[in-house]
Design a protein around this motif. Sequence first.
Motif, PDB file in Angstrom:
ATOM      1  N   ILE A 154       0.853  -1.191   0.000  1.00 51.09           N
ATOM      2  CA  ILE A 154       0.000   0.000   0.000  1.00 51.09           C
ATOM      3  C   ILE A 154       0.887   1.239   0.000  1.00 51.09           C
ATOM      4  O   ILE A 154       0.685   2.151  -0.772  1.00 51.09           O
ATOM      5  CB  ILE A 154      -0.946  -0.004   1.222  1.00 51.09           C
ATOM      6  CG1 ILE A 154      -1.931  -1.172   1.101  1.00 51.09           C
ATOM      7  CG2 ILE A 154      -1.686   1.327   1.352  1.00 51.09           C
ATOM      8  CD1 ILE A 154      -2.720  -1.471   2.361  1.00 51.09           C
ATOM      9  N   ASP A 155       1.902   1.240   0.843  1.00 49.39           N
ATOM     10  CA  ASP A 155       2.803   2.383   0.985  1.00 49.39           C
ATOM     11  C   ASP A 155       4.209   1.971   0.541  1.00 49.39           C
ATOM     12  O   ASP A 155       4.845   1.146   1.199  1.00 49.39           O
ATOM     13  CB  ASP A 155       2.819   2.831   2.446  1.00 49.39           C
ATOM     14  CG  ASP A 155       3.656   4.059   2.683  1.00 49.39           C
ATOM     15  OD1 ASP A 155       4.875   4.025   2.380  1.00 49.39           O
ATOM     16  OD2 ASP A 155       3.109   5.051   3.195  1.00 49.39           O
ATOM     17  N   PRO A 156       4.719   2.511  -0.560  1.00 42.69           N
ATOM     18  CA  PRO A 156       6.018   2.084  -1.081  1.00 42.69           C
ATOM     19  C   PRO A 156       7.166   2.282  -0.096  1.00 42.69           C
ATOM     20  O   PRO A 156       8.051   1.424   0.004  1.00 42.69           O
ATOM     21  CB  PRO A 156       6.230   2.938  -2.334  1.00 42.69           C
ATOM     22  CG  PRO A 156       4.935   3.575  -2.642  1.00 42.69           C
ATOM     23  CD  PRO A 156       4.086   3.524  -1.418  1.00 42.69           C
ATOM     24  N   ALA A 157       7.177   3.382   0.636  1.00 45.59           N
ATOM     25  CA  ALA A 157       8.269   3.631   1.583  1.00 45.59           C
ATOM     26  C   ALA A 157       8.244   2.616   2.718  1.00 45.59           C
ATOM     27  O   ALA A 157       9.292   2.093   3.124  1.00 45.59           O
ATOM     28  CB  ALA A 157       8.183   5.057   2.138  1.00 45.59           C
ATOM     29  N   LEU A 158       7.051   2.321   3.224  1.00 43.21           N
ATOM     30  CA  LEU A 158       6.946   1.320   4.290  1.00 43.21           C
ATOM     31  C   LEU A 158       7.292  -0.072   3.764  1.00 43.21           C
ATOM     32  O   LEU A 158       7.889  -0.885   4.481  1.00 43.21           O
ATOM     33  CB  LEU A 158       5.546   1.327   4.894  1.00 43.21           C
ATOM     34  CG  LEU A 158       5.180   2.558   5.719  1.00 43.21           C
ATOM     35  CD1 LEU A 158       3.737   2.466   6.212  1.00 43.21           C
ATOM     36  CD2 LEU A 158       6.143   2.755   6.878  1.00 43.21           C
ATOM     37  N   ALA A 159       6.929  -0.360   2.526  1.00 43.04           N
ATOM     38  CA  ALA A 159       7.276  -1.654   1.934  1.00 43.04           C
ATOM     39  C   ALA A 159       8.792  -1.802   1.818  1.00 43.04           C
ATOM     40  O   ALA A 159       9.344  -2.861   2.148  1.00 43.04           O
ATOM     41  CB  ALA A 159       6.624  -1.801   0.561  1.00 43.04           C
ATOM     42  N   ASP A 160       9.479  -0.756   1.379  1.00 43.67           N
ATOM     43  CA  ASP A 160      10.946  -0.800   1.297  1.00 43.67           C
ATOM     44  C   ASP A 160      11.554  -1.016   2.678  1.00 43.67           C
ATOM     45  O   ASP A 160      12.477  -1.820   2.846  1.00 43.67           O
ATOM     46  CB  ASP A 160      11.499   0.485   0.683  1.00 43.67           C
ATOM     47  CG  ASP A 160      11.232   0.582  -0.806  1.00 43.67           C
ATOM     48  OD1 ASP A 160      10.903  -0.453  -1.439  1.00 43.67           O
ATOM     49  OD2 ASP A 160      11.320   1.704  -1.349  1.00 43.67           O
ATOM     50  N   ALA A 161      11.025  -0.313   3.685  1.00 44.89           N
ATOM     51  CA  ALA A 161      11.525  -0.485   5.049  1.00 44.89           C
ATOM     52  C   ALA A 161      11.256  -1.905   5.545  1.00 44.89           C
ATOM     53  O   ALA A 161      12.110  -2.512   6.206  1.00 44.89           O
ATOM     54  CB  ALA A 161      10.875   0.541   5.974  1.00 44.89           C
ATOM     55  N   ALA A 162      10.091  -2.446   5.217  1.00 41.73           N
ATOM     56  CA  ALA A 162       9.755  -3.811   5.636  1.00 41.73           C
ATOM     57  C   ALA A 162      10.716  -4.820   5.018  1.00 41.73           C
ATOM     58  O   ALA A 162      11.180  -5.749   5.694  1.00 41.73           O
ATOM     59  CB  ALA A 162       8.318  -4.135   5.254  1.00 41.73           C
TER      60      ALA A 162
END
Length: 192
Positions: A150-158
């Motif tokens: 849903i959120d690209p920045a959070l996905a990268d962090a995950a």
Amino acid sequence: MPGTALIVIDMLNTYDHKDAEALVTSVRKALPGIRTLIGRARASDSPVIYVNDNFGQWRSHHGELLQAALAGHHRDLVEPIVPDEDSLFIVKARHSIFFETPLAYLLGQLGIERLVLCGQVTEQCVLYSALDAHIRHFEVIVPPDGLAHIDPALADAALQMMQRNMAATVCATDDITLDATPPVAEPDAAAG
């Protein structure tokens, strides 16, 4: 090589929630990778295990969940990855594929030590599932091109957290080898 299972997370989805618009865009990009992994797992006789939310319908079985997803707003995102007759299916209630489900037991029965996680949502259910797999001593592989967010920045962090904190292998679907499950020893009839 340890037995490998492909875990398809929450892909039978009705896409009728507040984050659906952002998610649908990402699912469209991830779908080819997910389809490739499913096809490769089926060809190698590796288990394909769908672990899916139950949409709050505790009376539902996997067939009803599939029908609800196919009747949803984005049938085109569900049809290409419909479970076949050999696929296994587990219903979950929370984010993790392990939380209060029989998945760990099933994997033990199948002799699985290595999990390839694909599906949605990278920064939510996939992240929590990778953590739970790690603490259960499974080898975890996550392909960014087989995951939706849903959120690209959070996905990268995950993805960074999975790699750094959970020893997950983060690599493209093309770099993943799926192998057949090792045979499970039958209980000795004389021992029982």
